[in-house]
Design an enzyme around this catalytic site. Structure first.
Site, PDB file in Angstrom:
ATOM      1  N   GLU A   1       0.441   3.087   1.588  1.00 27.41           N
ATOM      2  CA  GLU A   1       0.233   3.805   2.864  1.00 27.41           C
ATOM      3  C   GLU A   1       1.760   3.612   3.422  1.00 27.41           C
ATOM      4  OE1 GLU A   1      -1.559   5.637   5.105  1.00 27.41           O
ATOM      5  OE2 GLU A   1      -3.055   6.033   3.420  1.00 27.41           O
TER       6      GLU A   1
ATOM      7  N   HIS B   1      -7.240   3.130  -5.022  1.00 21.85           N
ATOM      8  CA  HIS B   1      -8.525   2.648  -6.043  1.00 21.85           C
ATOM      9  C   HIS B   1      -9.545   2.580  -5.998  1.00 21.85           C
ATOM     10  CE1 HIS B   1      -6.053  -1.080  -4.080  1.00 21.85           C
ATOM     11  NE2 HIS B   1      -6.927  -1.637  -4.472  1.00 21.85           N
TER      12      HIS B   1
ATOM     13  N   SER C   1       1.290  -1.208   0.130  1.00 26.61           N
ATOM     14  CA  SER C   1       0.078  -0.208  -0.022  1.00 26.61           C
ATOM     15  C   SER C   1       1.079   1.046   0.300  1.00 26.61           C
ATOM     16  CB  SER C   1      -0.830   0.260   1.422  1.00 26.61           C
ATOM     17  OG  SER C   1      -1.449   1.603   1.815  1.00 26.61           O
TER      18      SER C   1
ATOM     19  N   TYR D   1      -1.467   0.796  10.494  1.00 20.65           N
ATOM     20  CA  TYR D   1      -1.660   0.009   8.803  1.00 20.65           C
ATOM     21  C   TYR D   1      -0.763   0.279   7.768  1.00 20.65           C
ATOM     22  CZ  TYR D   1      -4.064  -0.683   4.598  1.00 20.65           C
ATOM     23  OH  TYR D   1      -3.964  -1.275   3.090  1.00 20.65           O
TER      24      TYR D   1
END
Length: 321
Positions: free
Chosen positions: A125, A177, A123, A147
């Site tokens: 992130e 997405h 990700s 996360y």
């Protein structure tokens, strides 16, 4: 006939990936937690075409049983606790699923089907507060929420199993997405559905956080196509999956309300409770590598994606009345 095992089958990406693999002639297995059985609306149309296996990323034995039974050529790990705000209230559970769950799955592959090709859904992130923009596959990880920390662990474990054991394992660093199958707790779908609700007279106001926050948004169907393409290469590698451009929440709101012929400023209000602590961070991915090496391009531009989702929400709400 190739065989593929998908974790997170009932999620947005899992359902689209299953469709893609079935179109390619695969036999598809889906690993589903018992508690996910009530969230099977995204895959109800796949009934009879995908074999459902019971398993959980928290349980090593169930993962080994699933891999041993399916003997898949390809394994796609799309399962995780993926809602960033929830990761702050449940950090340990997020780590168990999103980080340690990947270790359990990698070890199951090593022990039970070491020649399987493995895709790990990483990700954006993981970048957190990056020191460069756009981010590339070489950008340093600086996650700023539980996360992102968990995804960073999973990313590096995937690479380490590739280096240590020779597994064909890849990470796709996916940016945000979207699709009509996205949960309404995510801002893109919240906005497209909110515009549809207001247009149909079912709501009067849409409360949002920072309208100036920017995101790199692409279509989930484009993302899963990239995932599949990654596992078809001769050598495993890691790639960023993104649109390569950013749009503000304000632009998203205006585009969505334009689709329904309304002035967004009459219906949208800002609520500081919806602000994220890292809103100032701008994440945008460079797709130079995946474009160059895999010849992958996003097929749905931003405006077309917004229109697609607003139209879907209008239709869904109309049918529900």
């Amino acid at each position: 006939m190739k065989k593929a095992l998908i974790t997170g089958l009932t999620g947005q990406d899992g359902s689209y990936l299953a469709e893609l693999l079935l179109e390619q002639g695969y036999q598809v297995f889906g690993l589903v937690r018992r508690s996910s059985s009530g969230n099977a609306d995204r895959i109800s149309h796949l009934s009879g075409t995908v074999e459902i296996l019971s398993g959980d990323l928290l349980d090593q034995c169930s993962l080994m049983d699933a891999v041993s039974y399916a003997q898949p050529d390809e394994i796609y790990n799309l399962a995780s606790q993926s809602y960033v705000p929830l990761s702050w209230t449940q950090p340990a559970l997020t780590a168990e699923y999103t980080a340690l769950g990947v270790s359990r799955l990698l070890e199951s592959i090593r022990r039970c089907k070491s020649d399987a090709r493995f895709y790990q859904a990483s990700s954006s992130e993981v970048f957190g507060q990056p020191d460069e923009s756009p981010q590339t596959e070489r950008t340093a990880f600086r996650p700023r929420n539980p996360y992102g920390v968990a995804k960073a662990y999973a990313h590096w474990m995937t690479i380490n199993y590739r280096q240590q054991y020779g597994l064909y394992s890849c990470c796709g660093v996916t940016y945000t997405h979207e699709s009509p199958r996205r949960g309404t707790e995510f801002v893109f779908r919240k906005i497209t559905r909110g515009a549809a609700l207001i247009k149909m007279g079912l709501d009067k106001e849409l409360k949002l956080g920072n309208l100036d926050a920017k995101r790199d948004w692409c279509y989930a169907k484009d993302a899963v196509r990239a995932m599949w393409m990654m596992l078809q290469q001769e050598q495993p590698d890691d790639y960023i999956i993104a649109s390569g451009e950013t749009h503000s929440v304000r632009e998203l709101v205006q585009t969505a309300f334009d689709c329904v012929g309304l002035n967004w400023e009459e219906y949208v209000s800002v609520d500081p409770n919806f602000y994220r602590p890292d809103e100032a961070v701008q994440l945008v991915g460079s797709i130079d590598k995946i474009r160059r090496q895999l010849n992958w391009e996003p097929q749905y531009p931003f405006k077309q994606l917004v229109e697609l989702m607003v139209d879907h929400d209008l239709k869904e709400l109309s049918e529900a009345q």
